[in-house]
Design a protein around this motif. Structure first.
Motif, mmCIF file in Angstrom:
data_model
loop_
_atom_site.group_PDB
_atom_site.id
_atom_site.type_symbol
_atom_site.label_atom_id
_atom_site.label_comp_id
_atom_site.label_asym_id
_atom_site.label_seq_id
_atom_site.Cartn_x
_atom_site.Cartn_y
_atom_site.Cartn_z
ATOM 1 N N LEU A 87 0.851 -1.177 0.000
ATOM 2 C CA LEU A 87 0.000 0.000 0.000
ATOM 3 C C LEU A 87 0.893 1.235 0.000
ATOM 4 O O LEU A 87 1.711 1.427 0.903
ATOM 5 C CB LEU A 87 -0.891 -0.008 1.245
ATOM 6 C CG LEU A 87 -1.842 1.165 1.404
ATOM 7 C CD1 LEU A 87 -2.909 1.139 0.318
ATOM 8 C CD2 LEU A 87 -2.474 1.131 2.786
ATOM 9 N N GLN A 88 0.746 2.060 -1.012
ATOM 10 C CA GLN A 88 1.537 3.285 -1.140
ATOM 11 C C GLN A 88 0.661 4.474 -0.762
ATOM 12 O O GLN A 88 -0.430 4.642 -1.304
ATOM 13 C CB GLN A 88 2.039 3.453 -2.578
ATOM 14 C CG GLN A 88 2.859 4.707 -2.804
ATOM 15 C CD GLN A 88 4.200 4.646 -2.102
ATOM 16 O OE1 GLN A 88 4.915 3.668 -2.188
ATOM 17 N NE2 GLN A 88 4.537 5.714 -1.383
ATOM 18 N N VAL A 89 1.135 5.289 0.174
ATOM 19 C CA VAL A 89 0.437 6.510 0.561
ATOM 20 C C VAL A 89 1.036 7.642 -0.261
ATOM 21 O O VAL A 89 2.265 7.797 -0.314
ATOM 22 C CB VAL A 89 0.586 6.780 2.075
ATOM 23 C CG1 VAL A 89 -0.096 8.080 2.456
ATOM 24 C CG2 VAL A 89 0.035 5.611 2.875
ATOM 25 N N ALA A 90 0.196 8.419 -0.912
ATOM 26 C CA ALA A 90 0.669 9.502 -1.782
ATOM 27 C C ALA A 90 1.412 10.559 -0.970
ATOM 28 O O ALA A 90 1.095 10.806 0.201
ATOM 29 C CB ALA A 90 -0.510 10.137 -2.510
ATOM 30 N N ALA A 91 2.392 11.183 -1.602
ATOM 31 C CA ALA A 91 3.199 12.222 -0.943
ATOM 32 C C ALA A 91 2.350 13.419 -0.535
ATOM 33 O O ALA A 91 2.650 14.100 0.447
ATOM 34 C CB ALA A 91 4.331 12.662 -1.858
ATOM 35 N N ASP A 92 1.249 13.661 -1.256
ATOM 36 C CA ASP A 92 0.379 14.791 -0.922
ATOM 37 C C ASP A 92 -0.861 14.362 -0.138
ATOM 38 O O ASP A 92 -1.852 15.080 -0.078
ATOM 39 C CB ASP A 92 -0.013 15.556 -2.189
ATOM 40 C CG ASP A 92 -0.831 14.714 -3.158
ATOM 41 O OD1 ASP A 92 -0.823 13.460 -3.044
ATOM 42 O OD2 ASP A 92 -1.484 15.303 -4.042
#
Length: 176
Positions: free
Chosen positions: A133-138
């Motif tokens: 699961l990748q959490v967006a930088a923004d």
């Protein structure tokens, strides 16, 4: 011929004996059989930050005496997760754990994850798939990300089972 009073006394005696046996632990215990298949999730981190990655291993276990020959599974965000439009995340990877290491799988996101478990699952064994699961930088902060899953499994004896919802541990997105 027994009178109605004798029948009542006999029934009362039987019920009293059953109560005494239950109180002193002499009554047969009811045992809950495990579900034919069980799905579990873990997470490698309880928190992450915007731009961070969380690994969600999911394991399906065959508790039956026949092979699992087919699994269909969905995974969707929880209602509270969908209520935070500032939380941005997506599944970016999936791998099946094998003796030789991880091998890529397909069907990440709210789709059929069942094929990701590979070949049949023999009785008493399990298969683990690692979702990334990748959490967006923004992405926004101070919110929890959670998912739930339903599954359907078919066994080689032509029986089937389904389960869910099975919830992932929640991951909190924090800002440094």
């Amino acid at each position: 011929m027994r009178s109605p009073l004798m029948r009542r006394l006999g029934l009362t005696a039987v019920l009293a004996l059953a109560l005494v046996l239950a109180v002193f632990g002499l009554a047969p215990a009811a045992s809950a059989a495990p579900a034919p298949a069980a799905l579990t999730f873990r997470t490698d981190s309880a928190t992450t930050t915007p731009g961070g990655t969380v690994h969600l291993p999911m394991t399906i276990t065959n508790n039956k005496t026949y092979d699992i020959s087919f699994v269909y599974q969905t995974i969707d965000p929880t209602w509270l997760t969908t209520q935070r439009p500032d939380l941005k995340c997506s599944f970016t990877g999936c791998s099946l754990a094998t003796a030789a290491g991880g091998t890529a799988c397909a069907g990440t996101g709210p789709a059929n994850l069942g094929g990701n478990y590979g070949a049949t699952i023999p009785p008493g064994q399990s298969r683990t798939v690692m979702l990334t699961l990748q959490v967006a930088a923004d992405s926004g902060c101070n919110g929890n990300i959670g998912f739930y899953s339903y599954y359907y499994a078919e066994f080689s004896d032509s029986s089937n089972t389904n389960g869910g919802p099975v919830y992932t541990p929640e991951t909190r997105v924090v800002c440094a």
